[in-house]
Motif scaffolding. Structure first.
Motif, PDB file in Angstrom:
ATOM      1  N   VAL A  78      47.148  41.625  28.543  1.00  0.00           N
ATOM      2  CA  VAL A  78      45.766  41.911  28.237  1.00  0.00           C
ATOM      3  C   VAL A  78      44.956  40.942  29.128  1.00  0.00           C
ATOM      4  O   VAL A  78      45.485  39.806  29.684  1.00  0.00           O
ATOM      5  CB  VAL A  78      45.501  41.536  26.836  1.00  0.00           C
ATOM      6  CG1 VAL A  78      43.835  41.469  26.788  1.00  0.00           C
ATOM      7  CG2 VAL A  78      45.974  42.482  25.872  1.00  0.00           C
ATOM      8  N   ARG A  91      56.561  46.920  13.980  1.00  0.00           N
ATOM      9  CA  ARG A  91      55.529  46.923  15.002  1.00  0.00           C
ATOM     10  C   ARG A  91      55.633  48.158  16.229  1.00  0.00           C
ATOM     11  O   ARG A  91      56.659  48.539  16.444  1.00  0.00           O
ATOM     12  CB  ARG A  91      55.591  45.578  16.017  1.00  0.00           C
ATOM     13  CG  ARG A  91      54.665  44.500  15.317  1.00  0.00           C
ATOM     14  CD  ARG A  91      54.786  43.471  16.075  1.00  0.00           C
ATOM     15  NE  ARG A  91      54.611  43.758  17.433  1.00  0.00           N
ATOM     16  CZ  ARG A  91      54.961  42.599  18.287  1.00  0.00           C
ATOM     17  NH1 ARG A  91      55.139  41.273  17.763  1.00  0.00           N
ATOM     18  NH2 ARG A  91      54.885  42.597  19.541  1.00  0.00           N
ATOM     19  N   ARG A 119      50.311  32.448  28.694  1.00  0.00           N
ATOM     20  CA  ARG A 119      51.167  33.424  28.999  1.00  0.00           C
ATOM     21  C   ARG A 119      51.513  33.206  30.902  1.00  0.00           C
ATOM     22  O   ARG A 119      52.449  33.676  31.101  1.00  0.00           O
ATOM     23  CB  ARG A 119      51.058  34.780  28.859  1.00  0.00           C
ATOM     24  CG  ARG A 119      51.382  35.191  27.324  1.00  0.00           C
ATOM     25  CD  ARG A 119      52.826  35.932  27.345  1.00  0.00           C
ATOM     26  NE  ARG A 119      52.830  37.013  26.760  1.00  0.00           N
ATOM     27  CZ  ARG A 119      52.674  37.152  25.073  1.00  0.00           C
ATOM     28  NH1 ARG A 119      52.487  36.095  24.532  1.00  0.00           N
ATOM     29  NH2 ARG A 119      52.962  37.995  24.538  1.00  0.00           N
ATOM     30  N   GLY A 164      52.323  32.391  21.968  1.00  0.00           N
ATOM     31  CA  GLY A 164      51.980  33.480  22.848  1.00  0.00           C
ATOM     32  C   GLY A 164      50.674  33.237  23.779  1.00  0.00           C
ATOM     33  O   GLY A 164      50.230  34.135  24.488  1.00  0.00           O
ATOM     34  N   PHE A 165      50.085  32.121  23.913  1.00  0.00           N
ATOM     35  CA  PHE A 165      49.132  31.663  24.549  1.00  0.00           C
ATOM     36  C   PHE A 165      49.457  30.191  25.116  1.00  0.00           C
ATOM     37  O   PHE A 165      49.953  29.581  24.277  1.00  0.00           O
ATOM     38  CB  PHE A 165      47.815  31.745  24.068  1.00  0.00           C
ATOM     39  CG  PHE A 165      46.582  31.286  25.014  1.00  0.00           C
ATOM     40  CD1 PHE A 165      46.179  32.167  25.969  1.00  0.00           C
ATOM     41  CD2 PHE A 165      46.277  29.955  25.148  1.00  0.00           C
ATOM     42  CE1 PHE A 165      45.193  31.618  26.899  1.00  0.00           C
ATOM     43  CE2 PHE A 165      45.606  29.585  26.132  1.00  0.00           C
ATOM     44  CZ  PHE A 165      44.728  30.567  27.014  1.00  0.00           C
ATOM     45  N   THR A 181      48.330  34.569  19.686  1.00  0.00           N
ATOM     46  CA  THR A 181      47.438  35.550  20.369  1.00  0.00           C
ATOM     47  C   THR A 181      47.560  36.917  19.878  1.00  0.00           C
ATOM     48  O   THR A 181      46.975  37.715  19.914  1.00  0.00           O
ATOM     49  CB  THR A 181      47.270  35.323  21.885  1.00  0.00           C
ATOM     50  OG1 THR A 181      48.539  35.067  22.125  1.00  0.00           O
ATOM     51  CG2 THR A 181      46.388  34.123  22.139  1.00  0.00           C
ATOM     52  N   PHE A 241      46.327  48.233  26.943  1.00  0.00           N
ATOM     53  CA  PHE A 241      47.210  47.160  27.510  1.00  0.00           C
ATOM     54  C   PHE A 241      48.584  46.779  26.521  1.00  0.00           C
ATOM     55  O   PHE A 241      49.437  46.683  26.985  1.00  0.00           O
ATOM     56  CB  PHE A 241      46.622  45.779  27.954  1.00  0.00           C
ATOM     57  CG  PHE A 241      45.522  46.012  28.989  1.00  0.00           C
ATOM     58  CD1 PHE A 241      45.763  46.242  30.312  1.00  0.00           C
ATOM     59  CD2 PHE A 241      44.246  46.119  28.631  1.00  0.00           C
ATOM     60  CE1 PHE A 241      44.809  46.299  31.360  1.00  0.00           C
ATOM     61  CE2 PHE A 241      43.183  46.041  29.327  1.00  0.00           C
ATOM     62  CZ  PHE A 241      43.412  46.523  30.923  1.00  0.00           C
ATOM     63  N   ILE A 270      41.563  37.595  26.882  1.00  0.00           N
ATOM     64  CA  ILE A 270      42.379  36.460  26.042  1.00  0.00           C
ATOM     65  C   ILE A 270      41.655  35.063  25.942  1.00  0.00           C
ATOM     66  O   ILE A 270      41.951  34.458  24.857  1.00  0.00           O
ATOM     67  CB  ILE A 270      43.789  36.247  26.900  1.00  0.00           C
ATOM     68  CG1 ILE A 270      44.663  37.682  26.725  1.00  0.00           C
ATOM     69  CG2 ILE A 270      44.584  35.149  26.489  1.00  0.00           C
ATOM     70  CD1 ILE A 270      44.830  37.786  25.355  1.00  0.00           C
ATOM     71  N   LEU A 307      45.237  39.455  18.443  1.00  0.00           N
ATOM     72  CA  LEU A 307      44.907  40.854  19.081  1.00  0.00           C
ATOM     73  C   LEU A 307      45.181  41.993  18.228  1.00  0.00           C
ATOM     74  O   LEU A 307      44.324  42.964  18.284  1.00  0.00           O
ATOM     75  CB  LEU A 307      45.857  40.867  20.523  1.00  0.00           C
ATOM     76  CG  LEU A 307      45.289  40.036  21.567  1.00  0.00           C
ATOM     77  CD1 LEU A 307      46.542  40.173  22.525  1.00  0.00           C
ATOM     78  CD2 LEU A 307      44.019  40.729  22.084  1.00  0.00           C
TER      79      LEU A 307
HETATM   80  P1  ADP Z   1      55.576  39.360  22.119  1.00  0.00           P
HETATM   81  O1  ADP Z   1      55.778  37.520  21.665  1.00  0.00           O
HETATM   82  O2  ADP Z   1      56.522  39.841  21.064  1.00  0.00           O
HETATM   83  O3  ADP Z   1      55.953  39.507  23.359  1.00  0.00           O
HETATM   84  P2  ADP Z   1      52.930  38.986  21.187  1.00  0.00           P
HETATM   85  O4  ADP Z   1      52.710  39.495  19.652  1.00  0.00           O
HETATM   86  O5  ADP Z   1      52.742  37.614  21.425  1.00  0.00           O
HETATM   87  O6  ADP Z   1      54.487  39.739  21.628  1.00  0.00           O
HETATM   88  O7  ADP Z   1      51.976  39.834  22.043  1.00  0.00           O
HETATM   89  C1  ADP Z   1      52.033  41.284  21.788  1.00  0.00           C
HETATM   90  C2  ADP Z   1      51.013  41.846  23.028  1.00  0.00           C
HETATM   91  O8  ADP Z   1      49.766  41.228  23.107  1.00  0.00           O
HETATM   92  C3  ADP Z   1      51.470  41.443  24.448  1.00  0.00           C
HETATM   93  O9  ADP Z   1      52.472  42.488  25.031  1.00  0.00           O
HETATM   94  C4  ADP Z   1      50.301  41.546  25.316  1.00  0.00           C
HETATM   95  O10 ADP Z   1      49.922  42.751  25.653  1.00  0.00           O
HETATM   96  C5  ADP Z   1      49.280  40.789  24.386  1.00  0.00           C
HETATM   97  N1  ADP Z   1      49.152  39.471  24.514  1.00  0.00           N
HETATM   98  C6  ADP Z   1      49.561  38.528  23.504  1.00  0.00           C
HETATM   99  N2  ADP Z   1      49.135  37.199  24.081  1.00  0.00           N
HETATM  100  C7  ADP Z   1      48.631  37.510  25.496  1.00  0.00           C
HETATM  101  C8  ADP Z   1      48.219  36.622  26.509  1.00  0.00           C
HETATM  102  N3  ADP Z   1      48.203  35.149  26.190  1.00  0.00           N
HETATM  103  N4  ADP Z   1      47.954  36.992  27.428  1.00  0.00           N
HETATM  104  C9  ADP Z   1      47.687  38.507  27.926  1.00  0.00           C
HETATM  105  N5  ADP Z   1      48.141  39.339  26.857  1.00  0.00           N
HETATM  106  C10 ADP Z   1      48.682  38.878  25.735  1.00  0.00           C
END
Ligand code: ADP
Length: 258
Positions: A73, A200, A133, A130-131, A45, A66, A78, A49
């Protein structure tokens, strides 16, 4: 080409979630899993994003602030994102989806049954990075498609932090390199495409600490959801580096699905 000698076959459909602090190496593990099991695909995710932010889509514009501040987010955005991705990959069938999407998003349904029969075909195996979360996201997902392995990756925060400064990524694929650990073949260049690597924007210590705090706040509810609903699927994997973590993950996937 494509299938290296080290690749293995899955006999059962694997639907894997990676849970771990920001920077723990979920992307690295996804990549290694896909290399070892070519039947696995992955959705990140965070990457989706960032693509939306880069392309200035409506969703990207809504999500950007966010992400920059290290907050999550909002769920409706999401869920919309993940549903579109799951359907476009045919992991969810669209015919029965509409009413289920709406009820999953609005959380008004009390039904615990799953919306779609998950495919038993090992070729429809995938990893979500990442999902979900949060427990709310996990609950919505469980109504659509049940996961069958939740890998909780654990590395001490200070070790992750010391790696952040040296992390470079290939933006369009999400491939991650760490200087001094898994260096690209040419400094600043992606091994596979030859394109430039970038750092990043949210990889600063301050933003990372905020994201870590957010992770600690939301992940206990998320993990508790799975521990209560489907305890046999939760596995904790500890290690100070991706190389310590990978073999443990491989063993688990092998035992369950191969
Ligand atoms: P990391 O694993 O380094 O925290 P990610 O690349 O997975 O970062 O996510 C980057 C950003 O995207 C998060 O800090 C958040 O703002 C958003 N994000 C990603 N996945 C989600 C999710 N499932 N729900 C809410 N926000 C998300």
């Amino acid at each position: 080409m494509g299938v290296s000698s080290g690749s293995r076959k899955l006999k059962e459909a694997a639907r894997i979630i990676l849970v771990g602090a920001p920077g723990v190496g979920k992307g690295t593990q996804s990549e290694r899993l896909m290399r070892r099991y070519p039947q696995l695909a992955s959705i990140s995710t965070g990457d989706l994003l960032r693509d939306n932010v880069r392309d200035k889509t409506l969703l990207g514009l809504q999500a950007e602030s966010f992400m920059k501040s290290g907050s999550l987010v909002p769920d409706p955005l999401i869920l919309d994102l993940i549903l579109r991705e799951l359907t476009s990959r045919n992991w969810l069938s669209t015919s029965r989806l509409n009413t289920n999407i709406i009820s999953a998003i609005s959380q008004r349904t009390r039904s615990t049954s799953c919306a779609v029969e998950p495919s038993q075909d090992p070729d429809s195996s995938f990893i979500l990075d990442g999902f979900p979360r949060t427990a709310t996201q996990a609950d919505s997902l469980s109504r659509l498609l049940p996961m069958n392995l939740v890998l909780h990756l654990v590395t001490p925060a200070e070790i992750i932090l010391s790696r952040m400064a040296t992390r470079w990524v290939h933006a369009s694929s999400g491939r991650v390199y760490n200087i001094g650990f898994n260096d690209p073949k040419v400094v600043g260049i992606d091994d596979i495409t030859g394109e430039k690597l970038v750092q990043r924007e949210d990889d600063t210590e301050e933003t990372w600490r905020k994201r870590l705090a957010k992770f600690e706040e939301t992940s206990s509810g998320l993990l508790n959801f799975y521990k209560e609903k489907q305890p046999a699927t939760v596995v904790v994997v500890r290690g100070n580096s991706s190389d310590e973590i990978s073999p443990q993950i491989f063993e688990e996937v092998e035992r369950r699905f191969a």
